[in-house]
Design a protein around this motif. Structure first.
Motif, PDB file in Angstrom:
ATOM      1  N   ALA A   1      14.734  27.128  -9.317  1.00  0.00           N
ATOM      2  CA  ALA A   1      13.900  25.932  -9.193  1.00  0.00           C
ATOM      3  C   ALA A   1      12.885  26.131  -8.081  1.00  0.00           C
ATOM      4  O   ALA A   1      13.162  26.762  -7.067  1.00  0.00           O
ATOM      5  N   LYS A   2      11.695  25.579  -8.280  1.00  0.00           N
ATOM      6  CA  LYS A   2      10.667  25.653  -7.247  1.00  0.00           C
ATOM      7  C   LYS A   2      11.074  24.768  -6.078  1.00  0.00           C
ATOM      8  O   LYS A   2      11.642  23.690  -6.273  1.00  0.00           O
ATOM      9  N   PRO A   3      10.790  25.219  -4.854  1.00  0.00           N
ATOM     10  CA  PRO A   3      11.117  24.368  -3.709  1.00  0.00           C
ATOM     11  C   PRO A   3      10.233  23.118  -3.693  1.00  0.00           C
ATOM     12  O   PRO A   3       9.083  23.152  -4.116  1.00  0.00           O
ATOM     13  N   VAL A   4      10.789  22.032  -3.225  1.00  0.00           N
ATOM     14  CA  VAL A   4      10.039  20.790  -3.104  1.00  0.00           C
ATOM     15  C   VAL A   4       9.434  20.770  -1.711  1.00  0.00           C
ATOM     16  O   VAL A   4      10.169  20.827  -0.720  1.00  0.00           O
ATOM     17  N   ILE A   5       8.098  20.711  -1.615  1.00  0.00           N
ATOM     18  CA  ILE A   5       7.462  20.747  -0.302  1.00  0.00           C
ATOM     19  C   ILE A   5       6.816  19.414   0.067  1.00  0.00           C
ATOM     20  O   ILE A   5       6.514  19.187   1.231  1.00  0.00           O
ATOM     21  N   ASN A   6       6.601  18.546  -0.928  1.00  0.00           N
ATOM     22  CA  ASN A   6       5.969  17.255  -0.678  1.00  0.00           C
ATOM     23  C   ASN A   6       6.699  16.142  -1.418  1.00  0.00           C
ATOM     24  O   ASN A   6       7.265  16.363  -2.482  1.00  0.00           O
ATOM     25  N   ALA A   7       6.625  14.959  -0.844  1.00  0.00           N
ATOM     26  CA  ALA A   7       7.112  13.741  -1.492  1.00  0.00           C
ATOM     27  C   ALA A   7       6.002  12.707  -1.386  1.00  0.00           C
ATOM     28  O   ALA A   7       5.441  12.518  -0.304  1.00  0.00           O
ATOM     29  N   LYS A   8       5.670  12.057  -2.479  1.00  0.00           N
ATOM     30  CA  LYS A   8       4.620  11.036  -2.459  1.00  0.00           C
ATOM     31  C   LYS A   8       5.126   9.764  -1.776  1.00  0.00           C
ATOM     32  O   LYS A   8       6.164   9.223  -2.156  1.00  0.00           O
ATOM     33  N   ALA A   9       4.355   9.304  -0.803  1.00  0.00           N
ATOM     34  CA  ALA A   9       4.729   8.088  -0.065  1.00  0.00           C
ATOM     35  C   ALA A   9       4.898   6.899  -1.003  1.00  0.00           C
ATOM     36  O   ALA A   9       5.793   6.073  -0.808  1.00  0.00           O
ATOM     37  N   GLU A  10       4.070   6.825  -2.025  1.00  0.00           N
ATOM     38  CA  GLU A  10       4.061   5.679  -2.928  1.00  0.00           C
ATOM     39  C   GLU A  10       5.331   5.569  -3.765  1.00  0.00           C
ATOM     40  O   GLU A  10       5.677   4.476  -4.226  1.00  0.00           O
ATOM     41  N   THR A  11       6.033   6.690  -3.983  1.00  0.00           N
ATOM     42  CA  THR A  11       7.185   6.665  -4.885  1.00  0.00           C
ATOM     43  C   THR A  11       8.479   7.200  -4.257  1.00  0.00           C
ATOM     44  O   THR A  11       9.534   7.127  -4.891  1.00  0.00           O
ATOM     45  N   ALA A  12       8.436   7.720  -3.048  1.00  0.00           N
ATOM     46  CA  ALA A  12       9.607   8.380  -2.446  1.00  0.00           C
ATOM     47  C   ALA A  12      10.824   7.467  -2.361  1.00  0.00           C
ATOM     48  O   ALA A  12      11.949   7.910  -2.609  1.00  0.00           O
ATOM     49  N   ALA A  13      10.617   6.199  -2.023  1.00  0.00           N
ATOM     50  CA  ALA A  13      11.759   5.285  -1.843  1.00  0.00           C
ATOM     51  C   ALA A  13      12.485   4.984  -3.152  1.00  0.00           C
ATOM     52  O   ALA A  13      13.641   4.560  -3.130  1.00  0.00           O
ATOM     53  N   GLU A  14      11.829   5.205  -4.297  1.00  0.00           N
ATOM     54  CA  GLU A  14      12.464   4.935  -5.595  1.00  0.00           C
ATOM     55  C   GLU A  14      12.961   6.186  -6.305  1.00  0.00           C
ATOM     56  O   GLU A  14      13.840   6.100  -7.157  1.00  0.00           O
ATOM     57  N   LYS A  15      12.403   7.345  -5.992  1.00  0.00           N
ATOM     58  CA  LYS A  15      12.781   8.576  -6.697  1.00  0.00           C
ATOM     59  C   LYS A  15      14.197   8.997  -6.304  1.00  0.00           C
ATOM     60  O   LYS A  15      14.532   9.057  -5.124  1.00  0.00           O
ATOM     61  N   PRO A  16      15.046   9.297  -7.290  1.00  0.00           N
ATOM     62  CA  PRO A  16      16.422   9.707  -6.980  1.00  0.00           C
ATOM     63  C   PRO A  16      16.499  10.870  -5.985  1.00  0.00           C
ATOM     64  O   PRO A  16      17.378  10.900  -5.133  1.00  0.00           O
ATOM     65  N   MET A  17      15.574  11.808  -6.072  1.00  0.00           N
ATOM     66  CA  MET A  17      15.601  12.971  -5.191  1.00  0.00           C
ATOM     67  C   MET A  17      15.378  12.591  -3.720  1.00  0.00           C
ATOM     68  O   MET A  17      15.891  13.260  -2.817  1.00  0.00           O
ATOM     69  N   PHE A  18      14.618  11.524  -3.463  1.00  0.00           N
ATOM     70  CA  PHE A  18      14.230  11.186  -2.097  1.00  0.00           C
ATOM     71  C   PHE A  18      14.805   9.870  -1.567  1.00  0.00           C
ATOM     72  O   PHE A  18      14.744   9.614  -0.377  1.00  0.00           O
ATOM     73  N   LYS A  19      15.321   9.036  -2.448  1.00  0.00           N
ATOM     74  CA  LYS A  19      15.733   7.675  -2.078  1.00  0.00           C
ATOM     75  C   LYS A  19      16.672   7.642  -0.869  1.00  0.00           C
ATOM     76  O   LYS A  19      16.446   6.907   0.094  1.00  0.00           O
ATOM     77  N   ASP A  20      17.746   8.435  -0.895  1.00  0.00           N
ATOM     78  CA  ASP A  20      18.693   8.456   0.222  1.00  0.00           C
ATOM     79  C   ASP A  20      18.055   9.029   1.485  1.00  0.00           C
ATOM     80  O   ASP A  20      18.364   8.600   2.596  1.00  0.00           O
ATOM     81  N   CYS A  21      17.167   9.985   1.318  1.00  0.00           N
ATOM     82  CA  CYS A  21      16.482  10.578   2.475  1.00  0.00           C
ATOM     83  C   CYS A  21      15.574   9.554   3.149  1.00  0.00           C
ATOM     84  O   CYS A  21      15.521   9.475   4.378  1.00  0.00           O
ATOM     85  N   VAL A  22      14.865   8.765   2.358  1.00  0.00           N
ATOM     86  CA  VAL A  22      14.014   7.720   2.930  1.00  0.00           C
ATOM     87  C   VAL A  22      14.873   6.740   3.716  1.00  0.00           C
ATOM     88  O   VAL A  22      14.497   6.298   4.806  1.00  0.00           O
ATOM     89  N   ALA A  23      16.045   6.422   3.210  1.00  0.00           N
ATOM     90  CA  ALA A  23      16.918   5.454   3.867  1.00  0.00           C
ATOM     91  C   ALA A  23      17.552   5.990   5.150  1.00  0.00           C
ATOM     92  O   ALA A  23      17.701   5.249   6.120  1.00  0.00           O
ATOM     93  N   SER A  24      17.883   7.284   5.176  1.00  0.00           N
ATOM     94  CA  SER A  24      18.668   7.741   6.334  1.00  0.00           C
ATOM     95  C   SER A  24      18.378   9.159   6.829  1.00  0.00           C
ATOM     96  O   SER A  24      19.014   9.606   7.777  1.00  0.00           O
TER      97      SER A  24
END
Length: 132
Positions: A4-27
């Motif tokens: 899998a390609k490494p993830v280097i960016n997360a969009k501010a507009e969707t990070a809090a809802e995306k399963p990949m980033f949701k927990d990271c945004v929270a904590s």
């Protein structure tokens, strides 16, 4: 997953809802310090962006442990006026006074994810040279 390609960016507009980033945004918010960053325009010219009157530029990020390996990504947002000519996205740049609230205060996370970053200094490093 392997390959899998490494993830280097997360969009501010969707990070809090995306399963990949949701927990990271929270904590698992982090800050990525740098002296600046590069971006290439549509003509493949390299620009260097820095924080005015500062030696360090701070980018909002998220971190996690994936497959036993620590990793992080930088949050990106819509380009502000200093970036727009070069690219339509940019890192979510934080001012020094915003670092602690970003890291420790979950109540202001939504504000940061929707804010316009500060204006940056831009230097063209790869100017095209023509003979005629």
């Amino acid at each position: 997953r392997t390959g899998a390609k490494p993830v280097i960016n997360a969009k501010a507009e969707t990070a809090a809802e995306k399963p990949m980033f949701k927990d990271c945004v929270a904590s698992r918010r982090c800050v990525v310090p740098s002296t600046g960053f590069y971006e290439w325009d549509g003509d493949h010219r390299k620009h260097y962006f820095t924080m005015p009157n500062a030696t360090v530029l701070y980018m909002a990020g998220l971190y996690d442990i994936r497959g036993g390996v620590p990793c992080f990504c930088i949050i990106t947002t819509a380009a502000n006026e200093s970036m727009r000519e070069v690219h339509d996205r940019m890192p979510l740049v934080l001012e020094r006074k915003q670092i602690e609230p970003w890291l420790y205060d979950i109540s202001v996370t939504g504000y940061f994810l929707s804010m316009t970053p500060p204006l940056l200094d831009k230097e063209l490093l790869d100017a095209q040279i023509g003979l005629w």
